[in-house]
Structures are given as C-alpha cells and as structure tokens.
Enzyme design. Structure first.
Site, mmCIF file in Angstrom:
data_model
loop_
_atom_site.group_PDB
_atom_site.id
_atom_site.type_symbol
_atom_site.label_atom_id
_atom_site.label_comp_id
_atom_site.label_asym_id
_atom_site.label_seq_id
_atom_site.Cartn_x
_atom_site.Cartn_y
_atom_site.Cartn_z
ATOM 1 N N LEU A 1 0.825 -1.225 0.000
ATOM 2 C CA LEU A 1 0.000 0.000 0.000
ATOM 3 C C LEU A 1 0.853 1.267 0.000
ATOM 4 C CD1 LEU A 1 -2.940 -1.037 2.414
ATOM 5 C CD2 LEU A 1 -2.746 -1.366 -0.057
ATOM 6 N N ASN B 1 1.733 2.893 -2.587
ATOM 7 C CA ASN B 1 1.167 3.841 -3.560
ATOM 8 C C ASN B 1 -0.293 3.489 -3.868
ATOM 9 O OD1 ASN B 1 1.499 6.177 -5.176
ATOM 10 N ND2 ASN B 1 1.593 4.883 -7.011
ATOM 11 N N ASP C 1 5.667 -6.181 1.977
ATOM 12 C CA ASP C 1 6.650 -5.719 0.998
ATOM 13 C C ASP C 1 7.062 -6.918 0.146
ATOM 14 O OD1 ASP C 1 8.915 -4.821 -0.331
ATOM 15 O OD2 ASP C 1 9.768 -3.820 1.424
ATOM 16 N N SER D 1 8.230 -1.994 -19.291
ATOM 17 C CA SER D 1 7.718 -0.725 -19.797
ATOM 18 C C SER D 1 8.386 -0.361 -21.114
ATOM 19 C CB SER D 1 8.034 0.358 -18.753
ATOM 20 O OG SER D 1 7.832 1.642 -19.278
ATOM 21 N N TYR E 1 14.190 5.410 -13.212
ATOM 22 C CA TYR E 1 13.073 4.449 -13.217
ATOM 23 C C TYR E 1 13.274 3.433 -14.347
ATOM 24 C CZ TYR E 1 8.555 2.572 -14.614
ATOM 25 O OH TYR E 1 7.548 1.712 -15.017
ATOM 26 N N LYS F 1 13.881 -0.926 -14.612
ATOM 27 C CA LYS F 1 13.183 -1.918 -15.460
ATOM 28 C C LYS F 1 14.199 -2.711 -16.289
ATOM 29 C CE LYS F 1 9.020 -1.216 -14.111
ATOM 30 N NZ LYS F 1 8.347 -2.208 -13.269
ATOM 31 N N PHE G 1 2.914 0.027 -23.075
ATOM 32 C CA PHE G 1 3.010 1.386 -23.579
ATOM 33 C C PHE G 1 2.235 2.281 -22.594
ATOM 34 C CE2 PHE G 1 5.796 1.265 -27.233
ATOM 35 C CZ PHE G 1 6.148 -0.075 -27.133
ATOM 36 N N ARG H 1 8.885 19.105 -21.609
ATOM 37 C CA ARG H 1 9.260 18.565 -20.298
ATOM 38 C C ARG H 1 10.616 17.884 -20.446
ATOM 39 N NH1 ARG H 1 5.114 14.314 -17.531
ATOM 40 N NH2 ARG H 1 5.768 13.066 -19.313
HETATM 41 P P1 NAD Z 1 0.728 1.703 -9.092
HETATM 42 O O1 NAD Z 1 1.655 2.527 -8.275
HETATM 43 O O2 NAD Z 1 -0.694 2.114 -9.187
HETATM 44 O O3 NAD Z 1 0.762 0.188 -8.580
HETATM 45 C C1 NAD Z 1 1.911 -0.393 -8.031
HETATM 46 C C2 NAD Z 1 1.498 -1.062 -6.713
HETATM 47 O O4 NAD Z 1 2.652 -1.700 -6.155
HETATM 48 C C3 NAD Z 1 1.000 -0.058 -5.689
HETATM 49 O O5 NAD Z 1 -0.244 -0.512 -5.158
HETATM 50 C C4 NAD Z 1 2.082 -0.036 -4.607
HETATM 51 O O6 NAD Z 1 1.553 0.169 -3.311
HETATM 52 C C5 NAD Z 1 2.684 -1.419 -4.764
HETATM 53 N N1 NAD Z 1 4.090 -1.553 -4.369
HETATM 54 C C6 NAD Z 1 5.136 -0.769 -4.712
HETATM 55 N N2 NAD Z 1 6.277 -1.265 -4.178
HETATM 56 C C7 NAD Z 1 5.925 -2.378 -3.482
HETATM 57 C C8 NAD Z 1 6.641 -3.337 -2.735
HETATM 58 N N3 NAD Z 1 7.962 -3.240 -2.553
HETATM 59 N N4 NAD Z 1 5.966 -4.362 -2.171
HETATM 60 C C9 NAD Z 1 4.611 -4.473 -2.323
HETATM 61 N N5 NAD Z 1 3.884 -3.602 -3.036
HETATM 62 C C10 NAD Z 1 4.543 -2.564 -3.608
HETATM 63 O O7 NAD Z 1 1.386 1.573 -10.542
HETATM 64 P P2 NAD Z 1 0.792 0.926 -11.877
HETATM 65 O O8 NAD Z 1 0.606 2.001 -12.866
HETATM 66 O O9 NAD Z 1 -0.318 0.033 -11.565
HETATM 67 O O10 NAD Z 1 2.062 0.098 -12.339
HETATM 68 C C11 NAD Z 1 2.187 -1.279 -12.107
HETATM 69 C C12 NAD Z 1 3.456 -1.783 -12.720
HETATM 70 O O11 NAD Z 1 3.459 -1.500 -14.119
HETATM 71 C C13 NAD Z 1 4.731 -1.164 -12.172
HETATM 72 O O12 NAD Z 1 5.743 -2.147 -12.139
HETATM 73 C C14 NAD Z 1 5.073 -0.108 -13.198
HETATM 74 O O13 NAD Z 1 6.435 0.186 -13.217
HETATM 75 C C15 NAD Z 1 4.633 -0.787 -14.475
HETATM 76 N N6 NAD Z 1 4.322 0.125 -15.579
HETATM 77 C C16 NAD Z 1 3.406 1.131 -15.380
HETATM 78 C C17 NAD Z 1 3.099 1.988 -16.423
HETATM 79 C C18 NAD Z 1 2.168 3.140 -16.247
HETATM 80 O O14 NAD Z 1 2.230 4.101 -17.011
HETATM 81 N N7 NAD Z 1 1.246 3.104 -15.274
HETATM 82 C C19 NAD Z 1 3.709 1.795 -17.678
HETATM 83 C C20 NAD Z 1 4.622 0.751 -17.840
HETATM 84 C C21 NAD Z 1 4.905 -0.083 -16.763
HETATM 85 C C1 WQD Z 2 2.413 11.478 -22.212
HETATM 86 C C2 WQD Z 2 2.560 12.716 -23.092
HETATM 87 C C3 WQD Z 2 3.980 14.404 -22.146
HETATM 88 C C4 WQD Z 2 1.499 15.435 -18.749
HETATM 89 C C5 WQD Z 2 5.541 7.826 -18.663
HETATM 90 C C6 WQD Z 2 6.794 7.131 -18.261
HETATM 91 C C7 WQD Z 2 6.881 5.792 -18.914
HETATM 92 C C8 WQD Z 2 5.621 4.969 -18.679
HETATM 93 C C9 WQD Z 2 4.403 5.733 -19.022
HETATM 94 C C10 WQD Z 2 5.914 3.576 -16.747
HETATM 95 C C11 WQD Z 2 3.997 13.241 -23.137
HETATM 96 C C12 WQD Z 2 2.567 14.899 -22.286
HETATM 97 C C13 WQD Z 2 2.003 14.861 -19.898
HETATM 98 C C14 WQD Z 2 1.054 16.786 -18.805
HETATM 99 C C15 WQD Z 2 1.607 16.845 -21.142
HETATM 100 N N1 WQD Z 2 5.452 4.626 -17.306
HETATM 101 N N2 WQD Z 2 2.043 15.549 -21.064
HETATM 102 N N3 WQD Z 2 1.110 17.426 -20.007
HETATM 103 O O1 WQD Z 2 5.939 10.402 -20.541
HETATM 104 O O2 WQD Z 2 4.945 8.796 -22.214
HETATM 105 O O3 WQD Z 2 5.575 7.976 -20.049
HETATM 106 O O4 WQD Z 2 4.423 6.999 -18.330
HETATM 107 O O5 WQD Z 2 6.622 2.744 -17.199
HETATM 108 O O6 WQD Z 2 7.981 5.176 -18.373
HETATM 109 O O7 WQD Z 2 7.885 7.931 -18.684
HETATM 110 O O8 WQD Z 2 3.615 9.459 -20.189
HETATM 111 O O9 WQD Z 2 1.468 10.409 -19.492
HETATM 112 O O10 WQD Z 2 3.608 11.413 -18.595
HETATM 113 O O11 WQD Z 2 3.015 11.766 -20.972
HETATM 114 O O12 WQD Z 2 1.644 17.464 -22.200
HETATM 115 O O13 WQD Z 2 0.631 17.353 -17.792
HETATM 116 O O14 WQD Z 2 1.774 13.767 -22.518
HETATM 117 O O15 WQD Z 2 4.904 15.419 -22.462
HETATM 118 O O16 WQD Z 2 4.211 13.728 -24.422
HETATM 119 P P1 WQD Z 2 5.097 9.251 -20.802
HETATM 120 P P2 WQD Z 2 2.892 10.772 -19.710
#
Ligand code: NAD
Ligand code: WQD
Length: 340
Positions: free
Chosen positions: A33, A35, A58, A124, A148, A152, A176, A293
C-alpha cells in the site's frame, strides 16, 4: 492453485486481478500500500469476491511472499509491485533501485524456495528510450533514459539470467501508455499528489480539481508538433496478462525469458488526446502550451505483432473508449478512492 498478484492494489494490478478472477483464477493480492489504499482493495473485493485474499507486505520480504505462496497454493505470479514515477526516480534513484530491483529479487527467491516457475513481469516501453525506428519491436535497442527506466532494464536482465540458469519461465510485458478504467467506473487510477501523466492530469482539470493542463511542447517533429504515444486501455492490458499466464501454463513457445510489447500499434499526439477528451466529455478541456518537459521523448508506438503471434492477444479498445471509461471513473470518484 492460485495466482499471486504483487502490486495488485495499484492501478494496473487491480484491473488485472478483476480480469483474472473473471477468467476463473483464484487471485491472491500482495501489496504494501505504498502507492495505493485499503479503499482500492475494498473496490477490488466489491468487483470480485468479498473475501479475496489480500496480504499487506513488501514484495522484497522473501518470507512474507513465501508464506503467501505456500498458504494459498500459488503456482504462478504476476509481479507489478514497483515505484513508477519518472520524476520520483530522478529525486530518489537509490530508493527506486532498492524497491524495484529489491522486490523482484524477493519475489524470485520466494518463488524458487516454493518451486513456482511461471512469472509475468511488468516492464515498460521506457526501456526503449527515444527510438530511432518506429514502430518499436522487441528487438529495438534498449536504452534507459532515467533511473526508473534503469530499474526496469535491471529487472529484465536479472530475470533473463534467472531463466537462463533454469527454474524460471518469464514473460516481460513492455506496456506502452495505460489509460482508462474499469467499465463500472468504480476501479481506476488514483494518483497521489499532482499527477505526472497526461490523462490523469487532464481528467482532474475536467472534473474541476485543477485549472488547466500544460501541454509540454508543440515544436516536436510530429504532424501537429505535440509528442506522440501509444495509449492502451488498462482492461486490454489486463487481458494481455491473462493471455500471458495462459501461454506460460500451456508452454506455448514461452520457455525461458521473452519480452513482449503490449500496445495498440497506433500513436496519438497530446493534441489528439485533448481533442478526443473534449468530444467524450462534451466540452473543451482548458489547456495551454508550455515548453517541453525535460527527458520527454518525441514519438513512440509499438509493433504489437509478437503479442498477437505468441499470446493470441490484441488490444481492442480505442482512444474514445479509454477516455470515456477514465472520465466515468473520475466523475464517480472526483477525489479518488479516499473520498468514497
Ligand atoms: P501503481 O503505483 O498504481 O501500482 C503499483 C502497486 O505496487 C501499488 O499498489 C504499490 O503500493 C505497490 N508496491 C510498490 N512497491 C511495493 C513493494 N515493494 N511491495 C509491495 N507492493 C509494492 O502503478 P501501476 O501504474 O499500476 O504500475 C504497475 C506496474 O506496471 C509497475 O511495475 C510499473 O512500473 C509498471 N508500468 C506502469 C506503467 C504506467 O504508465 N502506469 C507503464 C509501464 C509499466
Ligand atoms: C504522455 C505525453 C507528455 C502530462 C511515462 C513514463 C513511462 C511509462 C508511461 C511507466 C507526453 C505529455 C504529460 C502533462 C503533457 N510509465 N504531457 N502534459 O511520458 O509517455 O511515459 O508513463 O513505465 O515510463 O515515462 O507518459 O502520461 O507522462 O506523458 O503534455 O501534464 O503527454 O509530455 O508527451 P510518458 P505521460
């Protein structure tokens, strides 16, 4: 037999837990929990079963993960647990490394001790950095452009080495840009503090929590000058995890360690997303163009053909559906889970 979903109280994990439950799997959620909130677990239970097992721990805690595996007869794992903010990782690189790599080490060790070999890992598209050729395939060059992303890449390398050593079969799913929410509007993305990501920020503007969206740059080398991403509905993504677990269980060419893109194959610009959101919401979303950004890439979208070939999975939901579902969640829960 059961599937352990680490990070299952989070955004993608909770949607995946619902899809796995609906497909007949026994789901065990483990999350610290850090995040997410107990209210997310309540929402997940309301959509699945009131006694869905939840372990607050954890994922780096080998004993706790091992107990969850042994107590519930777990035979497959989806490992989501990680920190995911790019800006957070720049502020705290060692904390990100400790949590993201440490939790992966913990889960792998606990699996090994308990004879569990099948894992689906949350990777990712960030591992591709700024791609030179589009669309990106799984063979495109890997280059982490922030701490970050480096976590990965490190986890992917660790899991590949573990698979090579034997005893682990793992699919590295490179997501994505996930957006959207469960169609009920009762499960969704609930970022803490100011959202980093485009769609959560845009939706908080639309619902009146924030004044205006900043569009980061309109001088990119793209048709409208704003940056392009491959947005994917979170439920499509969740279904990709089900397909991946099924492929591992059936041993369909998935022995060892294989990376698979989960995207739609279509790129949309920030201004495309704003226009679609205006249509779905029924009024324009206030915004202004500001500078780029730091660290942003200009264009990326997936070649999703390996997922179709290996997993029999394709994303089916379009941009308007992603935004309509996200908007429903935001309207029903304007202040996220905490206020419900
Ligand atoms: P999120 O933060 O909503 O979910 C992650 C969950 O993991 C949270 O509930 C947090 O409390 C829990 N957590 C974190 N560290 C922990 C630990 N050490 N032990 C137990 N629980 C832990 O994020 P999300 O968007 O659901 O992402 C899930 C996964 O997908 C992550 O690995 C993230 O890197 C990956 N990912 C996310 C995105 C995105 O844009 N959301 C894109 C690509 C990859
Ligand atoms: C999308 C587009 C911004 C916010 C991130 C991580 C990546 C993956 C996905 C986990 C970009 C633009 C954004 C705003 C904007 N996560 N933007 N105004 O940057 O593609 O990827 O999340 O693995 O690792 O880097 O996603 O949603 O932040 O941005 O104009 O307030 O929207 O510049 O072009 P991004 P994003």
């Amino acid at each position: 037999m059961a599937v352990l979903v680490t990070g299952g109280a989070g955004y993608i994990g909770s949607h995946t837990a619902v899809v796995l439950h609906e497909a007949g799997r026994d789901v065990v959620v483990l999350d610290d929990l850090s995040n997410s909130s107990p209210a997310a677990v309540d929402a997940l239970r309301a959509l699945t079963r009131p006694d869905l097992p939840f372990v607050e721990a954890d994922a780096a805690d080998v004993d706790a993960v091992g107990r969850a595996i042994a107590d519930h007869g777990v035979d497959e794992v989806v490992h989501f647990a990680a920190f995911k903010s790019v800006s957070g990782s720049i502020a705290d690189p060692d904390g990100y490394h400790r949590n993201n790599v440490g939790s992966t080490v913990g889960v792998v060790e606990a699996m090994r001790h308990n004879g569990v070999s099948r894992m689906v890992f949350s990777s990712s598209c960030t591992v591709y950095g700024e791609p030179t050729d589009l669309p990106v395939t799984e063979d495109s060059p890997i280059s982490a452009s922030n701490p970050y992303g480096a976590t990965k890449v490190a986890c992917e390398e660790l899991l590949a080495a573990e698979a090579e050593a034997g005893g682990l079969d793992v699919l590295l799913l490179r997501y994505f840009n996930p957006v959207g929410a469960h169609a009920s509007g009762d499960l969704g993305e609930d970022p803490r503090g100011t959202p980093d990501n485009l769609v959560p920020y845009l939706m908080q503007v639309a619902v009146g929590r924030r004044e205006s969206l900043s569009v980061f740059g309109d001088d990119y080398d793209t048709p409208d000058g704003s940056a392009i991403r491959d947005y994917i509905h979170v439920v499509d993504l969740a279904e990709g995890h089900l397909a991946a677990l099924d492929a591992l269980a059936a041993d369909r060419g998935s022995r060892g360690c294989t990376a698979v893109n989960l995207g739609t194959g279509t790129g949309y610009s920030v201004l495309d997303v704003l226009a679609a959101a205006g249509r779905v919401i029924g009024r324009p979303v206030p915004h202004q163009v500001v500078g780029r950004r730091d660290g942003d890439i200009q264009r990326i979208w997936a070649d999703p053909s390996l997922a179709a070939d290996l997993l029999g999975w394709r994303a089916g939901r379009g941009l308007d559906e992603m935004l309509a579902d996200h908007w429903r969640w935001q309207q029903r829960h304007p202040d996220g889970y905490a206020a419900t």
